[in-house]
Structure formats: structure tokens, C-alpha cells
Design a protein around this motif. Structure first.
Motif, PDB file in Angstrom:
ATOM      1  N   PHE A  31       0.817  -1.214   0.000  1.00 37.30           N
ATOM      2  CA  PHE A  31       0.000   0.000   0.000  1.00 37.30           C
ATOM      3  C   PHE A  31       0.850   1.263   0.000  1.00 37.30           C
ATOM      4  O   PHE A  31       0.535   2.240  -0.677  1.00 37.30           O
ATOM      5  CB  PHE A  31      -0.926   0.014   1.215  1.00 37.30           C
ATOM      6  CG  PHE A  31      -2.085  -0.944   1.127  1.00 37.30           C
ATOM      7  CD1 PHE A  31      -2.401  -1.585  -0.064  1.00 37.30           C
ATOM      8  CD2 PHE A  31      -2.871  -1.196   2.249  1.00 37.30           C
ATOM      9  CE1 PHE A  31      -3.477  -2.471  -0.151  1.00 37.30           C
ATOM     10  CE2 PHE A  31      -3.950  -2.078   2.176  1.00 37.30           C
ATOM     11  CZ  PHE A  31      -4.242  -2.714   0.976  1.00 37.30           C
ATOM     12  N   TYR A 115     -16.509  -0.774  -2.134  1.00 37.13           N
ATOM     13  CA  TYR A 115     -16.855  -0.875  -0.724  1.00 37.13           C
ATOM     14  C   TYR A 115     -17.487  -2.233  -0.470  1.00 37.13           C
ATOM     15  O   TYR A 115     -17.756  -3.001  -1.416  1.00 37.13           O
ATOM     16  CB  TYR A 115     -17.809   0.247  -0.311  1.00 37.13           C
ATOM     17  CG  TYR A 115     -19.056   0.377  -1.163  1.00 37.13           C
ATOM     18  CD1 TYR A 115     -20.188  -0.395  -0.915  1.00 37.13           C
ATOM     19  CD2 TYR A 115     -19.101   1.269  -2.233  1.00 37.13           C
ATOM     20  CE1 TYR A 115     -21.332  -0.278  -1.694  1.00 37.13           C
ATOM     21  CE2 TYR A 115     -20.232   1.392  -3.023  1.00 37.13           C
ATOM     22  CZ  TYR A 115     -21.341   0.622  -2.746  1.00 37.13           C
ATOM     23  OH  TYR A 115     -22.466   0.730  -3.527  1.00 37.13           O
ATOM     24  N   SER A 119     -14.080  -3.800  -0.905  1.00 35.28           N
ATOM     25  CA  SER A 119     -13.131  -2.985  -0.141  1.00 35.28           C
ATOM     26  C   SER A 119     -11.970  -3.871   0.309  1.00 35.28           C
ATOM     27  O   SER A 119     -12.189  -5.029   0.704  1.00 35.28           O
ATOM     28  CB  SER A 119     -13.825  -2.393   1.085  1.00 35.28           C
ATOM     29  OG  SER A 119     -12.897  -2.000   2.076  1.00 35.28           O
ATOM     30  N   PRO A 120     -10.736  -3.364   0.266  1.00 39.17           N
ATOM     31  CA  PRO A 120      -9.602  -4.183   0.736  1.00 39.17           C
ATOM     32  C   PRO A 120      -9.801  -4.744   2.137  1.00 39.17           C
ATOM     33  O   PRO A 120      -9.454  -5.891   2.405  1.00 39.17           O
ATOM     34  CB  PRO A 120      -8.426  -3.199   0.677  1.00 39.17           C
ATOM     35  CG  PRO A 120      -8.785  -2.267  -0.430  1.00 39.17           C
ATOM     36  CD  PRO A 120     -10.279  -2.081  -0.304  1.00 39.17           C
ATOM     37  N   ASP A 121     -10.356  -3.946   3.043  1.00 38.91           N
ATOM     38  CA  ASP A 121     -10.612  -4.411   4.404  1.00 38.91           C
ATOM     39  C   ASP A 121     -12.105  -4.482   4.714  1.00 38.91           C
ATOM     40  O   ASP A 121     -12.523  -4.451   5.870  1.00 38.91           O
ATOM     41  CB  ASP A 121      -9.925  -3.485   5.415  1.00 38.91           C
ATOM     42  CG  ASP A 121      -8.420  -3.712   5.456  1.00 38.91           C
ATOM     43  OD1 ASP A 121      -7.933  -4.662   4.805  1.00 38.91           O
ATOM     44  OD2 ASP A 121      -7.718  -2.916   6.118  1.00 38.91           O
ATOM     45  N   HIS A 122     -12.932  -4.561   3.660  1.00 35.52           N
ATOM     46  CA  HIS A 122     -14.374  -4.763   3.764  1.00 35.52           C
ATOM     47  C   HIS A 122     -15.095  -3.662   4.548  1.00 35.52           C
ATOM     48  O   HIS A 122     -15.974  -3.938   5.377  1.00 35.52           O
ATOM     49  CB  HIS A 122     -14.687  -6.134   4.364  1.00 35.52           C
ATOM     50  CG  HIS A 122     -14.102  -7.264   3.577  1.00 35.52           C
ATOM     51  ND1 HIS A 122     -13.029  -8.012   4.025  1.00 35.52           N
ATOM     52  CD2 HIS A 122     -14.402  -7.754   2.350  1.00 35.52           C
ATOM     53  CE1 HIS A 122     -12.723  -8.916   3.125  1.00 35.52           C
ATOM     54  NE2 HIS A 122     -13.532  -8.783   2.091  1.00 35.52           N
ATOM     55  N   TYR A 123     -14.716  -2.416   4.288  1.00 37.14           N
ATOM     56  CA  TYR A 123     -15.410  -1.291   4.900  1.00 37.14           C
ATOM     57  C   TYR A 123     -16.795  -1.116   4.258  1.00 37.14           C
ATOM     58  O   TYR A 123     -16.989  -1.415   3.083  1.00 37.14           O
ATOM     59  CB  TYR A 123     -14.609  -0.008   4.734  1.00 37.14           C
ATOM     60  CG  TYR A 123     -13.476   0.140   5.730  1.00 37.14           C
ATOM     61  CD1 TYR A 123     -13.627   0.930   6.871  1.00 37.14           C
ATOM     62  CD2 TYR A 123     -12.264  -0.511   5.534  1.00 37.14           C
ATOM     63  CE1 TYR A 123     -12.593   1.076   7.780  1.00 37.14           C
ATOM     64  CE2 TYR A 123     -11.224  -0.374   6.445  1.00 37.14           C
ATOM     65  CZ  TYR A 123     -11.392   0.420   7.564  1.00 37.14           C
ATOM     66  OH  TYR A 123     -10.370   0.552   8.469  1.00 37.14           O
ATOM     67  N   SER A 171      -6.400   5.969   3.162  1.00 35.82           N
ATOM     68  CA  SER A 171      -7.678   5.430   2.680  1.00 35.82           C
ATOM     69  C   SER A 171      -7.616   4.244   1.725  1.00 35.82           C
ATOM     70  O   SER A 171      -8.670   3.712   1.363  1.00 35.82           O
ATOM     71  CB  SER A 171      -8.485   6.559   2.018  1.00 35.82           C
ATOM     72  OG  SER A 171      -7.779   7.121   0.929  1.00 35.82           O
ATOM     73  N   PRO A 173      -6.890   1.144   2.391  1.00 41.61           N
ATOM     74  CA  PRO A 173      -7.587  -0.008   2.998  1.00 41.61           C
ATOM     75  C   PRO A 173      -9.102   0.136   3.020  1.00 41.61           C
ATOM     76  O   PRO A 173      -9.822  -0.867   3.105  1.00 41.61           O
ATOM     77  CB  PRO A 173      -7.022  -0.035   4.432  1.00 41.61           C
ATOM     78  CG  PRO A 173      -5.722   0.683   4.351  1.00 41.61           C
ATOM     79  CD  PRO A 173      -5.940   1.763   3.333  1.00 41.61           C
ATOM     80  N   VAL A 174      -9.597   1.374   2.942  1.00 41.20           N
ATOM     81  CA  VAL A 174     -11.044   1.599   3.020  1.00 41.20           C
ATOM     82  C   VAL A 174     -11.734   1.260   1.707  1.00 41.20           C
ATOM     83  O   VAL A 174     -12.715   0.507   1.674  1.00 41.20           O
ATOM     84  CB  VAL A 174     -11.346   3.060   3.416  1.00 41.20           C
ATOM     85  CG1 VAL A 174     -12.864   3.300   3.460  1.00 41.20           C
ATOM     86  CG2 VAL A 174     -10.714   3.395   4.753  1.00 41.20           C
ATOM     87  N   ASP A 175     -11.220   1.817   0.596  1.00 35.19           N
ATOM     88  CA  ASP A 175     -11.919   1.614  -0.687  1.00 35.19           C
ATOM     89  C   ASP A 175     -10.993   1.665  -1.898  1.00 35.19           C
ATOM     90  O   ASP A 175     -11.445   1.825  -3.026  1.00 35.19           O
ATOM     91  CB  ASP A 175     -13.026   2.665  -0.855  1.00 35.19           C
ATOM     92  CG  ASP A 175     -12.496   4.093  -0.760  1.00 35.19           C
ATOM     93  OD1 ASP A 175     -11.280   4.296  -0.894  1.00 35.19           O
ATOM     94  OD2 ASP A 175     -13.307   5.014  -0.544  1.00 35.19           O
ATOM     95  N   ASN A 176      -9.694   1.543  -1.678  1.00 31.44           N
ATOM     96  CA  ASN A 176      -8.660   1.650  -2.720  1.00 31.44           C
ATOM     97  C   ASN A 176      -8.374   3.092  -3.122  1.00 31.44           C
ATOM     98  O   ASN A 176      -7.534   3.329  -3.985  1.00 31.44           O
ATOM     99  CB  ASN A 176      -8.992   0.821  -3.962  1.00 31.44           C
ATOM    100  CG  ASN A 176      -8.407  -0.578  -3.876  1.00 31.44           C
ATOM    101  OD1 ASN A 176      -7.468  -0.826  -3.128  1.00 31.44           O
ATOM    102  ND2 ASN A 176      -8.967  -1.498  -4.646  1.00 31.44           N
TER     103      ASN A 176
END
Length: 246
Positions: A31, A115, A119-123, A171, A173-176
Motif C-alpha cells: 500500500f 466498498y 473494499s480491501p478491508d471490507h469497509y 484510505s 484499505p477503506v476503498d482503494n
């Protein structure tokens, strides 16, 4: 036409550099590396095409500059079209390159924003929406402030490139990270129907963030002018103030 072509080229470079780093080298640089690639791409373009078009390379930036009274409305449509076309062209070139690898698959998302399960971390969708609004406001406010007539000359590119890097560090991890509708549209058209179905958020939220930034900048700018005038009045003798009032 020269300015629109410059916007096409600048957005092409931004998407190739930023999204390209995620698609082609994301597994190697992580990242942080992708965030730096976006920031460096924008920094380079500020100094390359800035003298020609102002280097918006982002529909949100164009909107923010217009709302702040720094860009004519008659040129918005041309800039937006050039920016989106530049992003789509870069995504097409990137797709051809990426598909040359035996393990390539669009299932990885092709650097598109998303999202929920995308989302990378499923936000969640609300989290991604708020993130895009706030982060775009950061970007546009930096553009407005660093290009102000009172700002130090020659440093706008550094400020803008660094803030885009910071935004991505926070951001991705939130939505790329979008903060740029054109950047989102290009890869989404190649990533499939799920990416396209979520594209609305990465068009609407950045535009709201840009409008907020223009409003905040306007409040700070007018407040700063009032403070400066007040300080100037305090520093001048009464007789001089009276002479300069006529």
C-alpha cells in the motif's frame, strides 16, 4: 484544445502510474508503494502540464476551482471529458500489459475502487462515502491553498503530490482510494459489472468533498483578508489611515 489535451495526458500518466503500480507491482511494493506512486505521478504532472492547463487531472479539482472562482464554467465540460478519456485510455493500455502475465485475473479488481466485499478491508458503504468526501476535501483544499497568489511560488507541486500520497496512505484499505472520479471510471470499465455498480459513490462523494473544500477555502480566505486589514490598521498611525481612506 491544448489545455484539454494536456489534461488528457496528465490523467493518463496519473492512472498509469498510480493504478499501474497497484495492478502490476502491488504485491511487491504494498500500500505504501502504491500511495507513493500516485503522489509522484501527480507531482511530476503539476510541473509538466501545469503551465498549460493548471494540471487538474481530476473532475473534483476542476469543480473545486470553479466554485472557488478560479476557473471559468465554460471550460468545465472540456476538462471533464479529457480527464475521463485519459483515464480510460490508460486503463486500456494497462489492461493489455497486465493480461500478458499468465496469472492475470480481473477478479483482483484491476485497481478499481469499491466498498463492502470489494473494499480491501471490507469497509461499509457509509464509511467509504464519508472517507471519499473528507479525503477529497483535503486534496482540493490543498490545491486551492498552494496555488493561492499569496502562497510561496514553485512549491504547489510538492504540496499537492505529498497530500495525495498521504490521502492514499490513509484510505487505500477503506476503498482503494478514489478522490478522483476519472481515476475511478477508467479501471471500473474493465473490472466488470460489480465495479461499475459501485461507481456512483466514487463520482458523487468526491464532488461533494470538492464543494466543501471550496466553501472552507472561501471562509478562510475572506477571514484572512479581514485579519490582515485589521492588523494593518493597528500598525498605521491614525493620520496615515485617514489619508489612505480617500
Amino acid at each position: 484544445m491544448k489545455a484539454c489535451f494536456a489534461e488528457f495526458v496528465g490523467t493518463f500518466v496519473l492512472v498509469m502510474g498510480g493504478v499501474g503500480s497497484a495492478v502490476l507491482a502491488g504485491g511487491h511494493i504494498g500500500f505504501a508503494g502504491v500511495a507513493l506512486a500516485f503522489g509522484l505521478s501527480l507531482l511530476a504532472m503539476v510541473y509538466t502540464i501545469g503551465p498549460v492547463s493548471g494540471c487538474h487531472v481530476n473532475p473534483s479539482v476542476t469543480l473545486g476551482l470553479f466554485l472557488a472562482g478560479k476557473f471559468p464554467g465554460s471550460r468545465i465540460a472540456g476538462y471533464w471529458a479529457a480527464q475521463v478519456l485519459g483515464a480510460v485510455a490508460a486503463a486500456a493500455v494497462l489492461y493489455v500489459i497486465a493480461s500478458g502475465a499468465p496469472e492475470f485475473s480481473l477478479g483482483a479488481g484491476f485497481g478499481s475502487d469499491g466498498y463492502g466485499i470489494r473494499s480491501p478491508d471490507h469497509y461499509s458503504m457509509p464509511a467509504a462515502f464519508l472517507c471519499e468526501v473528507v479525503m477529497t476535501a483535503f486534496l482540493v483544499l490543498t490545491v486551492l491553498g498552494s496555488t493561492d497568489v499569496k502562497a510561496p511560488v514553485g512549491f504547489a507541486g510538492l504540496a499537492i503530490g505529498l497530500v495525495l500520497t498521504l490521502i492514499h496512505l490513509v484510505s487505500i484499505p477503506v476503498d482503494n482510494t478514489s478522490v478522483n472520479p476519472a481515476r475511478s471510471i477508467g479501471p471500473a470499465l474493465f473490472a466488470g459489472s460489480e465495479a461499475v455498480s459501485q461507481l456512483w459513490l466514487f463520482v458523487v462523494a468526491p464532488m461533494i468533498g470538492a464543494a466543501m473544500a471550496a466553501g472552507v477555502y472561501g471562509l478562510m480566505r475572506s477571514g484572512g483578508m479581514e485579519i490582515s486589514a485589521s492588523r494593518a490598521a493597528q500598525a498605521l498611525p491614525t493620520e496615515q489611515i485617514e489619508r489612505e481612506s480617500f
